[in-house]
Design a protein around this motif. Structure first.
Motif, mmCIF file in Angstrom:
data_model
loop_
_atom_site.group_PDB
_atom_site.id
_atom_site.type_symbol
_atom_site.label_atom_id
_atom_site.label_comp_id
_atom_site.label_asym_id
_atom_site.label_seq_id
_atom_site.Cartn_x
_atom_site.Cartn_y
_atom_site.Cartn_z
ATOM 1 N N ASN A 64 0.802 -1.223 0.000
ATOM 2 C CA ASN A 64 0.000 0.000 0.000
ATOM 3 C C ASN A 64 0.833 1.271 0.000
ATOM 4 O O ASN A 64 0.380 2.309 -0.487
ATOM 5 N N LEU A 68 -0.595 3.599 -2.675
ATOM 6 C CA LEU A 68 -1.240 4.824 -2.221
ATOM 7 C C LEU A 68 -0.533 6.064 -2.745
ATOM 8 O O LEU A 68 -1.171 6.989 -3.256
ATOM 9 N N GLY A 71 -1.331 6.201 -6.463
ATOM 10 C CA GLY A 71 -2.693 6.608 -6.780
ATOM 11 C C GLY A 71 -3.020 8.023 -6.360
ATOM 12 O O GLY A 71 -3.701 8.759 -7.089
ATOM 13 N N ALA A 72 -2.559 8.437 -5.177
ATOM 14 C CA ALA A 72 -2.918 9.752 -4.664
ATOM 15 C C ALA A 72 -2.315 10.885 -5.487
ATOM 16 O O ALA A 72 -2.874 11.982 -5.532
ATOM 17 N N SER A 217 -4.665 14.059 -1.725
ATOM 18 C CA SER A 217 -3.664 13.063 -1.335
ATOM 19 C C SER A 217 -3.758 12.759 0.163
ATOM 20 O O SER A 217 -3.732 11.598 0.575
ATOM 21 N N LEU A 220 -7.041 10.721 0.922
ATOM 22 C CA LEU A 220 -6.959 9.314 0.517
ATOM 23 C C LEU A 220 -5.995 8.541 1.411
ATOM 24 O O LEU A 220 -6.246 7.379 1.750
ATOM 25 N N THR A 224 -7.154 5.339 3.694
ATOM 26 C CA THR A 224 -6.504 4.035 3.545
ATOM 27 C C THR A 224 -5.898 3.562 4.860
ATOM 28 O O THR A 224 -6.000 2.389 5.222
ATOM 29 N N THR A 284 -12.500 2.090 -10.441
ATOM 30 C CA THR A 284 -12.240 2.055 -8.997
ATOM 31 C C THR A 284 -12.580 0.687 -8.427
ATOM 32 O O THR A 284 -11.818 0.104 -7.654
ATOM 33 N N THR A 410 -5.438 6.770 -11.541
ATOM 34 C CA THR A 410 -5.711 7.067 -10.134
ATOM 35 C C THR A 410 -6.816 6.184 -9.584
ATOM 36 O O THR A 410 -6.696 5.602 -8.501
ATOM 37 N N THR A 411 -7.914 6.098 -10.309
ATOM 38 C CA THR A 411 -9.052 5.345 -9.781
ATOM 39 C C THR A 411 -8.713 3.866 -9.638
ATOM 40 O O THR A 411 -9.166 3.215 -8.686
ATOM 41 N N GLN A 413 -5.633 2.612 -9.006
ATOM 42 C CA GLN A 413 -4.698 2.446 -7.897
ATOM 43 C C GLN A 413 -5.348 2.748 -6.549
ATOM 44 O O GLN A 413 -5.126 2.024 -5.567
ATOM 45 N N ILE A 414 -6.143 3.808 -6.478
ATOM 46 C CA ILE A 414 -6.811 4.130 -5.219
ATOM 47 C C ILE A 414 -7.866 3.080 -4.897
ATOM 48 O O ILE A 414 -8.038 2.676 -3.742
#
Length: 473
Positions: A64, A68, A71-72, A217, A220, A224, A284, A410-411, A413-414
């Protein structure tokens, strides 16, 4: 509404040149590398845990921490590329990624390891959206772009499986540190090839919404973290409630600021362009399924079935082959079938395969309990990655290509980071806790995780069908 099909036949008289295909190869290699880096550590997690004395939650942050940060910062990375030049930002990101890979492989402690993984994620966040933007610039709308997106979707899909396969072999032969170091020479080669073969683009200029980047960022990251530790510390403890409140506040402030600023990080109008919003919502959910699968499947194989790292890696080959095959034929299928129906079908196949895998017997057999569901999962993932990438980028103005490339990455990975955090909380409650859980307890916990991912995939299929109906009306 955009009326051009996402994988439309070519209406141009010119065709892509050899130089453009070479450029695609270089950029797709970079994309393959960042996706590979997400999952290559998974088979090595037991060895990493022993080597750095990490708990299950700490191990999750080996994954993560990268996902993270990746993605962020992806939306910011895409926007930086639009403003300052995509190739320039791509080269900076690849350099940072390379440095992070080397430090992660040589890390003497857990703290250095996790910091290096975050550094890898920062570099990946700069290179991934700008790489996709450069591809879309090289290939204007038409059959050439359709094939390029097919390649991109295939790379995105098989990168996760290839990470598990290569991670198992590399860990078994060279040890866990090699799974981080192996990407460095490839990244260096990508740097050199990009400078020589990918033409520079002209920066569009503009401003950067730094406040928006910090808010989204931070929000998120807080969300997480709360999901990651909720199962360990209890959902009503201050250690969980405080980051949850912070996450909600930051994300609400971010959404509000994007409506009021003259130069927002994510202009609301972009979300109303073509099918950008729909594709990102579904991506997502797919991201949560994708990362959860490649995190828990190697653990099930090693901790329950007793596979070695090498065997756990090699048994992912059927999944890799199916993802590659499905991704390759998707542009052809899309020219003859309704793409919404095709996407819903792919997600339904994915859900069926995950539900099959959720049986997780303690004495599971390779053909019936691993390979057979993997074929369904591979078909669903391969088709879905290609179609969602195509839908998310169709009809978008050239000046926002980098931003949209950042959004769709992004979507995914997040979604993966949040999904993995939630799945870890579920498995902790279901039996993957304590000092020495039995194989039966672990099998139940991993089966629960696969059941949840199957439900997420089924929800994505249903959502795709519902949104299709609304669009028709």
């Amino acid at each position: 509404m955009n009326t051009q099909p996402p994988l439309a036949p070519d209406t141009r008289t010119d065709t892509p040149t050899a130089r453009e295909w070479i450029g695609l190869t270089v950029l797709a290699t970079a994309q393959f590398l960042v996706v590979l880096t997400t999952s290559i550590v998974n088979v090595a997690l037991p060895d990493i845990g022993r080597g750095l004395e990490l708990s299950p939650v700490g191990l999750s942050w080996v994954v993560n921490g990268y996902v993270l940060a990746f993605g962020a910062l992806l939306v910011l990375g895409g926007r930086l590329g639009d403003v300052f030049g995509r190739r320039r930002v791509f080269l900076i990101g690849t350099s940072v990624f390379t440095a992070g890979s080397i430090v992660a492989g040589l890390a003497p402690t857990a703290v250095v390891q996790l910091a290096a993984r975050v550094g890898q994620g920062v570099g990946a966040a700069l290179l991934a959206p700008t790489a996709l933007a450069l591809v879309l610039t090289l290939f204007p709308a038409g059959a050439g772009r359709a094939r390029a997106i097919g390649v991109w979707g295939a790379v995105s899909g098989i990168g996760g499986v290839a990470g598990v396969v290569s991670g198992g072999i590399v860990t078994g032969v060279f040890g866990w540190r090699a799974v981080f170091l192996i990407g460095a020479p490839v990244a260096i080669a990508v740097l050199a090839a990009t400078i020589a073969l990918v033409p520079a683009d002209s920066p569009a200029g503009g401003r950067i919404d730094l406040w928006g980047a910090v808010a989204v960022s931070g929000g998120l990251a807080a969300l997480t973290y709360a999901l990651s530790v909720g199962g360990q510390y209890g959902w009503t403890t201050p250690r969980v409630i405080a980051p949850l409140i912070a996450a909600v506040l930051l994300l609400v402030l971010f959404a509000d600021s994007q409506r009021r600023l003259s130069h927002p990080l994510v202009p609301p109008a972009i979300l109303r362009t073509g099918e950008v919003l729909t594709a990102n919502i579904v991506m997502t959910l797919l991201g949560a399924v994708w990362l959860g699968l490649f995190f828990f499947l190697p653990l099930y194989q090693q901790k329950v079935l007793g596979y070695s790292p090498i065997r756990a890696g090699l048994t992912q080959l059927p999944l890799a082959i199916m993802i590659t095959t499905a991704s390759t034929i998707t542009p052809t299928l899309a020219r003859h079938l309704n793409t919404r129906a095709l996407l819903a079908t792919a997600l339904a196949l994915l859900a069926a395969g995950l539900a099959w895998l959720a049986r997780t017997p303690v004495d599971g057999r390779f053909l019936t309990d691993i390979t057979a569901p993997s074929l369904l999962i591979g078909a669903g993932l391969g088709i879905a990655f290609v179609l969602l990438t195509a839908h998310a980028t169709t009809g978008v103005p050239a000046e926002h290509i980098g931003l949209v490339g950042g959004l769709i990455n992004t979507t995914r990975q997040i979604g993966g980071a949040l999904g993995l955090a939630g799945l870890l909380a579920v498995t902790t409650s279901a039996g993957d806790s304590g000092d020495h859980p039995t194989p039966a307890h672990l099998a139940h916990a991993y089966g629960t995780a696969f059941t949840v991912t199957a439900a997420i995939a089924a929800s994505a299929a249903l959502l795709t069908a519902i949104l299709r109906d609304r669009t028709a009306r």
